[in-house]
Write an enzyme that holds these catalytic residues in place. Structure first.
Site, short mmCIF file in Angstrom:
data_model
loop_
_atom_site.label_atom_id
_atom_site.label_comp_id
_atom_site.label_asym_id
_atom_site.label_seq_id
_atom_site.Cartn_x
_atom_site.Cartn_y
_atom_site.Cartn_z
N ASP A 196 0.82 -1.21 0.00
CA ASP A 196 0.00 0.00 0.00
C ASP A 196 0.86 1.26 0.00
O ASP A 196 1.87 1.33 0.69
CB ASP A 196 -0.88 -0.02 1.26
N TYR B 276 2.49 10.19 0.80
CA TYR B 276 3.50 9.61 1.70
C TYR B 276 4.88 10.13 1.31
O TYR B 276 5.38 9.88 0.22
CB TYR B 276 3.49 8.07 1.66
N SER C 67 -11.10 6.02 1.16
CA SER C 67 -10.46 5.89 2.47
C SER C 67 -11.03 6.95 3.39
O SER C 67 -11.02 8.15 3.05
CB SER C 67 -8.94 6.05 2.34
N GLN D 202 -10.70 1.98 2.82
CA GLN D 202 -9.53 1.83 3.71
C GLN D 202 -9.77 2.67 4.96
O GLN D 202 -9.49 3.86 5.00
CB GLN D 202 -8.25 2.27 2.99
N GLY E 25 2.53 -2.10 9.25
CA GLY E 25 3.61 -1.13 9.06
C GLY E 25 4.75 -1.57 9.96
O GLY E 25 4.51 -2.16 11.01
N GLU F 97 7.60 -10.56 13.95
CA GLU F 97 6.62 -10.84 14.99
C GLU F 97 5.19 -10.70 14.44
O GLU F 97 4.35 -11.57 14.62
CB GLU F 97 6.83 -9.86 16.16
P1 NDP Z 1 0.41 0.22 12.78
O1 NDP Z 1 -0.67 0.80 13.60
O2 NDP Z 1 0.60 -1.26 12.84
O3 NDP Z 1 1.76 0.97 13.19
C1 NDP Z 1 2.99 0.54 12.64
C2 NDP Z 1 4.14 1.10 13.47
O4 NDP Z 1 4.10 0.57 14.80
C3 NDP Z 1 5.48 0.67 12.90
O5 NDP Z 1 5.91 1.52 11.86
C4 NDP Z 1 6.36 0.72 14.14
O6 NDP Z 1 6.67 2.09 14.41
C5 NDP Z 1 5.41 0.19 15.23
N1 NDP Z 1 5.42 -1.29 15.32
C6 NDP Z 1 4.87 -2.18 14.44
N2 NDP Z 1 5.04 -3.45 14.86
C7 NDP Z 1 5.69 -3.38 16.03
C8 NDP Z 1 6.13 -4.37 16.95
N3 NDP Z 1 5.91 -5.66 16.73
N4 NDP Z 1 6.78 -3.95 18.08
C9 NDP Z 1 6.99 -2.63 18.31
N5 NDP Z 1 6.59 -1.64 17.47
C10 NDP Z 1 5.94 -2.01 16.33
O7 NDP Z 1 0.19 0.53 11.24
P2 NDP Z 1 0.38 1.90 10.39
O8 NDP Z 1 -0.15 3.06 11.12
O9 NDP Z 1 1.77 1.94 9.90
O10 NDP Z 1 -0.60 1.59 9.18
C11 NDP Z 1 -0.31 0.53 8.27
C12 NDP Z 1 -0.47 1.04 6.85
O11 NDP Z 1 -1.80 1.50 6.66
C13 NDP Z 1 0.41 2.25 6.47
O12 NDP Z 1 1.72 1.90 6.13
C14 NDP Z 1 -0.35 2.77 5.27
O13 NDP Z 1 -0.09 1.99 4.12
C15 NDP Z 1 -1.80 2.56 5.70
N6 NDP Z 1 -2.38 3.80 6.29
C16 NDP Z 1 -3.43 4.38 5.63
C17 NDP Z 1 -4.01 5.52 6.10
C18 NDP Z 1 -5.15 6.12 5.35
O14 NDP Z 1 -5.57 7.26 5.67
N7 NDP Z 1 -5.69 5.46 4.37
C19 NDP Z 1 -3.53 6.19 7.32
C20 NDP Z 1 -2.45 5.47 7.97
C21 NDP Z 1 -1.92 4.32 7.47
P3 NDP Z 1 7.97 2.59 15.22
O15 NDP Z 1 9.01 1.53 15.15
O16 NDP Z 1 8.35 3.87 14.56
O17 NDP Z 1 7.48 2.84 16.63
#
Ligand code: NDP
Length: 327
Positions: free
Chosen positions: A49, A54, A154, A180, A286, A295
């Protein structure tokens, strides 16, 4: 990896998918992005995605370069872009859902991602300034031109999605087939209540975002997190203010204890809980580090542990079930 139909379409997406918001072209080095992409693909993920906004287009450029370097057959993966916010330009012609920007955003995404067509193209937010008919026609025409295969929305309301469907039906056009939305243990209303009728009537698919509430649902914000963690970033203060509350942290603490009882971890429990919802087509992951993705990719193993009794215990902790519409 299990695959799920994207709503009423024939397209089957991997139940876990991988996105690049905040990370690609911004928070992490390109070689880390490459390793994450490889891990995702090797685990059976078939949907990546992205969006024009971005890193102002840089996320798509990085992903496009990485995809071009791999010899993965094009018919083994899907890629998306999203249009609305623009790729940095703030002029009225450079953002929104009018025919000019939607068409140009599609062309730009194709170039940045180095593909001939986008599998999915999302309207990243509703646009109150553009007639719905104009957006629906434009998306339909992009499909006819072979530049996109499916289009979706979305963070649209159920009413907006149904409006687009009525227009598509009236003119025999292809309507939006996937939404989304944000969905996780802390944010539930749209997916669990508002869209209930839309799943039944038009068979909407969902590619859900922030399943870990930006990392809060990993449990790490209940401890001391490193300065590189997402919610330490100044531009994301608004998420921290909204979700990093004592109430939510207390819930996470109780959920983490439950995860321990089940012999699993908090991230896996939170992701498995999203997967348990049959109206979720795919859970977008993400990650900034390979050990996170490693994990998270194990989350499907936890779904069978979510028995009615465990789900009830989770519900008691969350205490935020939306009131379901009656039908
Ligand atoms: P999450 O809520 O899963 O957050 C991901 C973040 O959490 C990572 O980048 C990391 O950040 C932390 N993380 C993930 N797994 C672990 C773990 N096992 N242990 C510790 N920290 C962890 O998802 P996202 O917010 O990234 O959303 C996923 C996708 O959804 C995005 O990449 C995008 O493609 C889409 N999206 C779409 C939106 C929309 O408006 N349509 C808005 C937002 C996202 P860190 O290491 O920096 O702490």
């Amino acid at each position: 990896m299990e695959y799920r139909r994207m709503g009423n379409t024939g397209l089957q997406l991997s139940e876990l998918s991988f996105g690049s918001w905040i990370t690609f072209g911004n928070q992490i080095e390109d070689n880390t992005s490459g390793r994450l992409l490889d891990m995702a693909y090797d685990a059976g993920i078939n949907f990546f995605d992205n969006a024009e906004v971005y890193a102002n287009g840089a996320s798509e450029e990085v992903m496009g370069r990485l995809l071009a370097q791999r010899d993965w057959p094009r018919d083994t993966w899907c890629v998306s872009s999203k249009v609305f916010f623009g790729a940095g330009g703030k002029l009225p012609t450079q953002r929104g859902l009018h025919r000019k920007h939607v068409t140009e955003a599609c062309h730009d995404a194709l170039k940045r991602l180095r593909v001939d067509y986008l599998d999915l193209f999302f309207c990243h937010r509703p646009d109150k300034q553009t007639p719905m008919e104009e957006t629906v026609w434009t998306m339909h025409q992009l499909i006819q031109q072979g530049k996109i295969l499916y289009w979706g929305t979305s963070e649209w309301s159920a009413a907006e999605i149904m409006d687009a469907h009525r227009i598509a039906e009236r003119h025999h056009l292809i309507g939006p087939v996937v939404e989304q939305p944000q969905y996780n243990m802390l944010v539930r209303d749209k997916v669990e209540a508002e869209f209930a009728d839309v799943y039944r009537t038009v068979g909407l698919g969902t590619t859900i975002w922030s399943p870990l509430a930006s990392g809060i649902l990993t449990g790490k914000y209940n401890r001391t997190v490193g300065a590189d963690a997402r919610l330490k970033r100044e531009e994301l203060n608004w998420i921290a203010e909204l979700l990093l509350t004592d109430e939510n942290l207390n819930k996470v603490s109780a959920l983490e204890a439950l995860a321990g009882d089940l012999g699993t971890t908090m991230p896996k429990l939170a992701l498995a809980w999203c997967l348990k919802n049959p109206n979720v087509s795919t859970v977008l992951l993400g990650a900034t580090k390979t050990n996170q993705l490693e994990e998270n990719l194990q989350a499907p193993e936890v779904v069978p542990l979510l028995t009615p009794d465990v789900m009830e215990r989770i519900e008691e902790i969350l205490d935020n079930a939306p009131a379901h519409p009656q039908y």
